[in-house]
Design a protein around this motif. Structure first.
Motif, short mmCIF file in Angstrom:
data_model
loop_
_atom_site.label_atom_id
_atom_site.label_comp_id
_atom_site.label_asym_id
_atom_site.label_seq_id
_atom_site.Cartn_x
_atom_site.Cartn_y
_atom_site.Cartn_z
N ALA A 1 -2.40 -1.27 -3.19
CA ALA A 1 -3.49 -0.14 -3.17
C ALA A 1 -2.62 0.94 -2.76
CB ALA A 1 -3.87 -1.10 -1.47
N LEU A 2 -3.80 1.64 -2.63
CA LEU A 2 -3.43 3.46 -2.55
C LEU A 2 -3.98 3.59 -1.40
CD1 LEU A 2 -4.10 4.84 -6.33
CD2 LEU A 2 -1.35 3.70 -5.19
N GLY A 3 -3.23 5.12 -0.29
CA GLY A 3 -4.58 5.52 0.85
C GLY A 3 -4.27 6.58 0.86
N PHE A 4 -6.09 7.37 0.84
CA PHE A 4 -6.08 8.52 0.91
C PHE A 4 -6.28 9.23 2.63
CE2 PHE A 4 -6.81 6.73 -3.27
CZ PHE A 4 -6.70 7.20 -4.30
N ILE A 5 -6.04 10.37 2.21
CA ILE A 5 -5.85 10.47 3.67
C ILE A 5 -6.75 11.70 4.22
CG2 ILE A 5 -4.42 11.47 6.18
CD1 ILE A 5 -2.53 9.92 5.61
N PRO B 1 -10.31 -0.76 -10.71
CA PRO B 1 -10.84 -1.64 -9.42
C PRO B 1 -9.79 -2.39 -8.79
CG PRO B 1 -12.07 -2.10 -11.73
CD PRO B 1 -10.98 -0.94 -12.07
N ALA B 2 -8.43 -2.45 -9.91
CA ALA B 2 -8.02 -3.87 -9.55
C ALA B 2 -7.10 -3.05 -8.11
CB ALA B 2 -6.66 -4.12 -10.27
N VAL B 3 -7.01 -2.30 -7.79
CA VAL B 3 -6.20 -0.98 -7.08
C VAL B 3 -6.85 -0.57 -6.06
CG1 VAL B 3 -4.61 0.39 -6.74
CG2 VAL B 3 -4.01 -0.38 -8.61
N ALA B 4 -6.66 -1.41 -4.79
CA ALA B 4 -7.59 -1.28 -3.82
C ALA B 4 -7.29 0.86 -3.39
CB ALA B 4 -6.80 -1.91 -2.86
N ARG B 5 -8.82 1.49 -3.07
CA ARG B 5 -8.42 2.57 -2.71
C ARG B 5 -8.94 2.40 -1.13
NH1 ARG B 5 -10.78 0.14 -6.20
NH2 ARG B 5 -13.15 1.64 -6.19
N ASP C 1 2.67 -0.67 4.21
CA ASP C 1 2.45 0.10 4.15
C ASP C 1 3.44 1.60 4.09
OD1 ASP C 1 0.86 3.10 3.74
OD2 ASP C 1 -0.05 2.54 5.56
N ALA C 2 3.84 2.45 3.25
CA ALA C 2 4.42 3.34 3.25
C ALA C 2 3.72 4.11 3.12
CB ALA C 2 5.88 2.76 2.63
N VAL C 3 4.70 5.46 3.56
CA VAL C 3 4.44 6.73 2.38
C VAL C 3 5.67 8.23 3.24
CG1 VAL C 3 3.57 7.88 5.17
CG2 VAL C 3 3.15 8.75 2.52
N SER C 4 6.25 7.90 4.29
CA SER C 4 7.25 9.21 4.29
C SER C 4 8.11 9.47 3.77
CB SER C 4 7.22 10.05 5.70
OG SER C 4 8.13 8.36 6.20
N HIS C 5 8.77 8.05 3.66
CA HIS C 5 10.21 7.79 2.10
C HIS C 5 9.68 7.25 1.17
CE1 HIS C 5 12.37 7.58 6.11
NE2 HIS C 5 11.82 6.21 6.61
N LEU C 6 8.26 7.41 0.82
CA LEU C 6 8.53 7.44 -0.73
C LEU C 6 8.09 8.55 -1.65
CD1 LEU C 6 5.78 4.41 -0.83
CD2 LEU C 6 8.00 4.30 -0.88
N GLU C 7 8.32 9.49 -0.79
CA GLU C 7 8.08 11.58 -1.15
C GLU C 7 9.71 11.96 -1.68
OE1 GLU C 7 4.20 12.33 1.57
OE2 GLU C 7 6.18 12.45 2.41
N ALA C 8 8.79 13.14 -2.61
CA ALA C 8 10.11 14.09 -2.98
C ALA C 8 9.42 15.08 -1.73
CB ALA C 8 9.93 14.69 -4.40
N LYS D 1 0.74 -1.19 0.57
CA LYS D 1 -0.46 0.06 0.36
C LYS D 1 0.97 1.19 0.09
CE LYS D 1 -3.48 2.41 2.69
NZ LYS D 1 -2.63 3.18 4.21
N VAL D 2 0.68 1.90 -1.01
CA VAL D 2 1.02 3.48 -1.01
C VAL D 2 0.57 4.31 0.23
CG1 VAL D 2 1.90 4.90 -2.64
CG2 VAL D 2 2.79 3.00 -3.32
#
Length: 207
Positions: free
Chosen positions: A29-33, A56-60, A178-185, A9-10
């Protein structure tokens, strides 16, 4: 031989552009905060458009923190997410009610294990996710110390990046990462090279 690597999950997706790039890189999967306190807050309209763009193949996954039940359900419906991730001090009744409508990732802290694993084991529609006390802070957990209390089938978050996710998988054998901060510019903007490297590292790992 089946793929035994965890789901990926990104999280913290804030644009259609980043959603499409993450999906093309292989995110499951993608996470929307939707928590107002987050630097990665996104509107339901953008999340809905992003979800339609990846298919639909990618979970939201809609991510919430200590928000009311009506707000969670109303926002999730408007954004057309396929699952809900719940952070904060929430009652068991609250979580079970949301799970009547959406699959739930119930986020817990290390000090809540193993009690949380026992509480939610075999509850339909609820999956545990272990995260750091300050989600999105980029600080890894002590995986070795958690080895004995980490419940099977649990997702793992907290300071994961391309350079350490394989070791986390080896130690804890999570069902998903699940990752977020280390995948960002920068906060809210994905770095495609980091996203691609992270997903590749997960796919190369077998629990």
């Amino acid at each position: 031989m089946p793929d035994l690597s965890p789901q990926v999950k990104v999280c913290g997706t804030t644009s259609v552009h980043d959603a499409v790039l993450s999906a093309q890189a292989g995110a499951d999967a993608l996470g929307f905060i939707f928590a107002p306190v987050s630097k990665r807050l996104v509107s339901p309209d953008v999340a809905r458009e992003a979800g339609l763009s990846v298919g639909p193949a990618v979970a939201r996954v809609g991510v919430f923190l200590d928000q009311g039940l009506n707000e969670v359900l109303r926002t999730a419906e408007a954004a057309r997410v396929s699952a809900v991730q719940l952070h904060g001090s929430l009652s068991e009744t609250f979580v079970r009610t949301v799970a009547d409508f959406y699959p739930v990732l119930r986020v817990v802290r290390p000090d809540e294990l193993p009690a949380a694993g026992m509480r939610w084991q075999d509850v339909p529609g609820v999956t545990l996710m272990l995260d750091a006390p300050q989600p999105g802070g980029g600080v890894p957990l002590d995986w070795d110390r958690l080895r004995q209390t980490f419940p099977p089938g649990t997702w793992l978050a907290g300071g994961l990046g391309p350079w350490n996710v394989a070791e986390a998988i080896r130690v804890l054998r999570p069902a998903g990462v699940d990752a977020v901060s280390h995948l960002e510019a920068r906060p809210g903007v994905k770095d495609l090279a980091k996203v691609t490297a992270f997903i590749a590292a997960v796919r190369a790992s077998t629990p």
